[in-house]
Design a protein around this motif. Structure first.
Motif, mmCIF file in Angstrom:
data_model
loop_
_atom_site.group_PDB
_atom_site.id
_atom_site.type_symbol
_atom_site.label_atom_id
_atom_site.label_comp_id
_atom_site.label_asym_id
_atom_site.label_seq_id
_atom_site.Cartn_x
_atom_site.Cartn_y
_atom_site.Cartn_z
ATOM 1 N N ALA A 2 -11.758 -2.752 2.936
ATOM 2 C CA ALA A 2 -11.296 -1.202 3.556
ATOM 3 C C ALA A 2 -10.183 -1.296 4.540
ATOM 4 O O ALA A 2 -10.583 -2.148 5.446
ATOM 5 C CB ALA A 2 -12.725 -0.592 3.973
ATOM 6 N N HIS A 21 0.744 -1.346 0.010
ATOM 7 C CA HIS A 21 -0.097 -0.125 0.070
ATOM 8 C C HIS A 21 0.860 1.386 0.109
ATOM 9 O O HIS A 21 0.483 2.143 -0.561
ATOM 10 C CB HIS A 21 -0.947 0.037 1.302
ATOM 11 C CG HIS A 21 -1.904 -1.189 1.412
ATOM 12 N ND1 HIS A 21 -2.989 -1.370 0.027
ATOM 13 C CD2 HIS A 21 -2.110 -2.086 2.162
ATOM 14 C CE1 HIS A 21 -3.456 -2.228 0.351
ATOM 15 N NE2 HIS A 21 -3.112 -2.941 1.528
ATOM 16 N N ASN A 63 -8.128 -4.134 -9.032
ATOM 17 C CA ASN A 63 -7.076 -4.071 -8.026
ATOM 18 C C ASN A 63 -7.061 -5.134 -7.262
ATOM 19 O O ASN A 63 -7.428 -6.401 -7.548
ATOM 20 C CB ASN A 63 -7.671 -2.759 -7.147
ATOM 21 C CG ASN A 63 -8.859 -3.013 -6.269
ATOM 22 O OD1 ASN A 63 -9.427 -3.891 -6.173
ATOM 23 N ND2 ASN A 63 -9.228 -1.794 -5.364
ATOM 24 N N TYR A 64 -6.360 -5.203 -5.971
ATOM 25 C CA TYR A 64 -5.920 -6.301 -5.246
ATOM 26 C C TYR A 64 -7.281 -7.041 -5.005
ATOM 27 O O TYR A 64 -7.086 -8.270 -4.737
ATOM 28 C CB TYR A 64 -5.237 -5.721 -3.979
ATOM 29 C CG TYR A 64 -4.028 -4.958 -4.039
ATOM 30 C CD1 TYR A 64 -3.036 -5.643 -4.752
ATOM 31 C CD2 TYR A 64 -3.617 -4.203 -3.310
ATOM 32 C CE1 TYR A 64 -1.831 -5.000 -4.940
ATOM 33 C CE2 TYR A 64 -2.291 -3.532 -3.202
ATOM 34 C CZ TYR A 64 -1.487 -3.968 -4.114
ATOM 35 O OH TYR A 64 -0.260 -3.514 -4.351
ATOM 36 N N ASP A 65 -8.356 -6.277 -4.684
ATOM 37 C CA ASP A 65 -9.516 -7.081 -3.951
ATOM 38 C C ASP A 65 -10.810 -7.247 -4.793
ATOM 39 O O ASP A 65 -11.711 -8.100 -4.680
ATOM 40 C CB ASP A 65 -9.918 -6.214 -2.739
ATOM 41 C CG ASP A 65 -9.089 -6.171 -1.757
ATOM 42 O OD1 ASP A 65 -8.306 -7.059 -1.407
ATOM 43 O OD2 ASP A 65 -8.770 -4.657 -1.550
ATOM 44 N N ASP A 103 -3.992 0.819 -3.796
ATOM 45 C CA ASP A 103 -4.901 -0.317 -3.786
ATOM 46 C C ASP A 103 -4.734 -1.419 -4.888
ATOM 47 O O ASP A 103 -5.605 -2.313 -5.017
ATOM 48 C CB ASP A 103 -6.485 0.185 -3.866
ATOM 49 C CG ASP A 103 -6.790 0.858 -5.002
ATOM 50 O OD1 ASP A 103 -5.978 0.838 -5.997
ATOM 51 O OD2 ASP A 103 -7.948 1.118 -5.463
ATOM 52 N N HIS A 132 -4.645 -0.778 -8.174
ATOM 53 C CA HIS A 132 -5.452 -0.312 -9.325
ATOM 54 C C HIS A 132 -4.577 -0.575 -10.436
ATOM 55 O O HIS A 132 -3.329 -0.245 -10.841
ATOM 56 C CB HIS A 132 -5.562 1.283 -9.165
ATOM 57 C CG HIS A 132 -6.556 1.427 -10.207
ATOM 58 N ND1 HIS A 132 -6.658 2.836 -10.466
ATOM 59 C CD2 HIS A 132 -7.359 0.916 -11.279
ATOM 60 C CE1 HIS A 132 -7.872 2.995 -11.604
ATOM 61 N NE2 HIS A 132 -7.977 1.826 -11.908
ATOM 62 N N ALA A 192 -14.728 -4.389 -1.769
ATOM 63 C CA ALA A 192 -13.202 -4.064 -1.711
ATOM 64 C C ALA A 192 -12.970 -4.051 -0.151
ATOM 65 O O ALA A 192 -13.636 -3.664 0.537
ATOM 66 C CB ALA A 192 -12.702 -2.981 -2.517
ATOM 67 N N PRO A 236 -6.834 5.422 -6.644
ATOM 68 C CA PRO A 236 -7.981 4.668 -6.152
ATOM 69 C C PRO A 236 -8.804 4.134 -7.424
ATOM 70 O O PRO A 236 -9.314 4.682 -8.423
ATOM 71 C CB PRO A 236 -8.548 5.384 -5.236
ATOM 72 C CG PRO A 236 -7.894 6.436 -4.890
ATOM 73 C CD PRO A 236 -7.110 6.878 -6.171
ATOM 74 N N ARG A 247 -2.126 5.429 0.101
ATOM 75 C CA ARG A 247 -2.552 3.910 0.000
ATOM 76 C C ARG A 247 -2.534 3.627 -1.487
ATOM 77 O O ARG A 247 -3.606 4.150 -1.912
ATOM 78 C CB ARG A 247 -3.726 3.637 0.824
ATOM 79 C CG ARG A 247 -3.187 3.696 2.508
ATOM 80 C CD ARG A 247 -4.817 3.422 3.225
ATOM 81 N NE ARG A 247 -4.894 1.943 2.868
ATOM 82 C CZ ARG A 247 -4.169 0.798 3.552
ATOM 83 N NH1 ARG A 247 -3.218 1.115 4.242
ATOM 84 N NH2 ARG A 247 -4.498 -0.423 3.345
#
Length: 436
Positions: free
Chosen positions: A428, A289, A362-364, A342, A344, A426, A414, A340
């Motif tokens: 948080a 991050h 993105n990561y999630d 993410d 993206h 995602a 983001p 941070r």
């Protein structure tokens, strides 16, 4: 904990290794963020910047290789220094970069913050027989300017047989590019009127066409529609150029008449010669991050040089640049890191015939259908002429907005959730991220 405990008494010395996409964006954003409070020096082994997304089009005769080159200095803001030379090693505890300049003389650059942005390099020698096959024209790749130009000649002379596109292992730069090559090859041979005489095969070490399930299904469907054979879990152990054969570690073989191979990637060579800087493959371990090194708090990294679980794509470096510049500023001021990243990523995927897909994730959250960057925008996970035009227009955006480190209205670091359908939640993260 805090980074330095106190801000530098004079201008901070920031050294950026690499003047490619990530390094240029980082240097320019740092200049805007830090102004005259920092002396920024960018180091690269040569003076020419290559527009890497254009390499994909060179083998098909759609781009002249010379059109992809620009002088690196042209895209660095006034006040950013440039040093041409090869990095020998970094003395991490001593905060010094040792390099050999273009004049052959040894130089030492001291730093308060080091930004590693030297990307990834091809290491075909790590696969038995691949380096020799590439050198002898018995296999090809398109991940360098010279190799892409050579492949153009091989494709022009190819009239029938089996063309195998093979990814040796991950991670690689622009992981969708080998898929794009398959789609463009299908269109290329159709235009030449010989598609019925060419067998196209895509061999990947993955268990699917792509790393993300929804996108993998969409891309596998496209491969099938275009008559491209998909071979999964093919982990290339050796290449026999003379026999025109790829062999996986499990003993499976793929015979070919023309092979387009994406070799194993690693970090820049000097990273391995610099204790405390990188991992076994030469990539720099960073917090996913904050982009700060997990081994030394005075080191940051972005782009293809990191070990992040994000795609090694140009868009990632763009989105990381915003976060990195703010966190370097905070580090120099002795503040906790707040920026941070993410994970993206977005990629245009050329599918041939003047159409392209766009994916954004993105990561999630994996690639999902909808529109980007909002409810009204480019279509996601769907072939369209608009996406193809977007990919072509991206080159001008790259030279005139991304490299200079400019903010793009409505397109920030983001990942946007607006416009996506059936989005996944995602993760948080609340609070402030401390330095390592």
């Amino acid at each position: 904990m805090r980074g330095t405990g106190a801000a530098p008494t004079g201008p901070a010395r920031v050294v950026v290794l690499g003047a490619g996409t990530g390094g240029t964006i980082a240097a320019n954003r740092l200049r805007r963020t830090l102004g005259d409070t920092a002396l920024i020096t960018v180091v690269d082994r040569d003076a020419q910047h290559v527009y890497q997304p254009g390499l994909l089009f060179v083998p098909f005769g759609r781009v002249d290789p010379s059109a992809l080159l620009r002088p690196r200095r042209r895209f660095l803001h006034p006040g950013v220094g440039f040093a041409e030379g090869d990095v020998d090693h970094v003395d991490v505890p001593g905060r010094r970069v040792h390099l050999t300049g273009a004049d052959g003389r040894e130089q030492v650059l001291d730093y308060d913050v080091l930004v590693v942005a030297t990307g990834a390099v091809l290491v075909p020698e790590e696969t038995d027989g691949l380096a020799a096959a590439l050198a002898n024209g018995q296999a090809h790749t398109f991940y360098t300017l010279e190799a892409a130009a050579e492949l153009a000649g091989a494709l022009a002379g190819f009239t029938a047989g089996r063309l195998v596109v093979n990814v040796v292992d991950l991670p690689i730069k622009c992981p969708v590019a080998p898929l794009e090559f398959c789609f463009l090859a299908d269109h290329y041979f159709r235009r030449r009127g010989i598609r019925d005489r060419v067998q196209l095969t895509y061999a990947t070490p993955l268990d699917a066409a792509f790393t993300k399930p929804i996108a993998a299904r969409a891309l596998a469907d496209l491969l099938k529609t275009k008559g491209v054979e998909l071979v999964t879990e093919f982990n290339t152990g050796s290449v026999d150029g003379a026999a025109r054969r790829l062999t996986s570690y499990d003993g499976r073989e793929l015979a070919y008449d023309l092979a387009v191979v994406v070799p194993l990637h690693a970090g820049a060579g000097y990273v391995a010669r610099s204790p405390g800087l990188g991992d076994a493959l030469g990539f720099v371990p960073v917090d996913e991050h904050t982009l700060q090194s997990t081994q030394d708090r005075h080191v940051f990294a972005l782009g293809d040089s990191t070990d992040l679980p994000a795609s090694k794509a140009g868009s990632v470096a763009h989105f990381e640049g915003e976060v990195l510049a703010e966190n370097v500023r905070r580090h120099l001021c002795g503040q906790a890191l707040a920026g941070r990243f993410d994970g993206h990523t977005n990629c245009f995927i050329e599918t041939g015939g003047g159409k392209a897909l766009l994916i954004d994730f993105n990561y999630d959250t994996e690639p999902l259908p909808g529109h980007y960057p909002a409810r009204i925008g480019l279509p996601l996970l769907r072939e369209s002429r608009l996406n193809h035009l977007g990919k072509l227009a991206f080159e001008q955006l790259y030279w005139h907005a991304l490299l200079p480190g400019r903010d793009l209205p409505g397109i920030g670091s983001p990942m946007p959730l607006r416009g996506k359908h059936n989005r996944l939640p995602a993760a948080a993260a609340a609070g402030t991220t401390k330095e390592k």
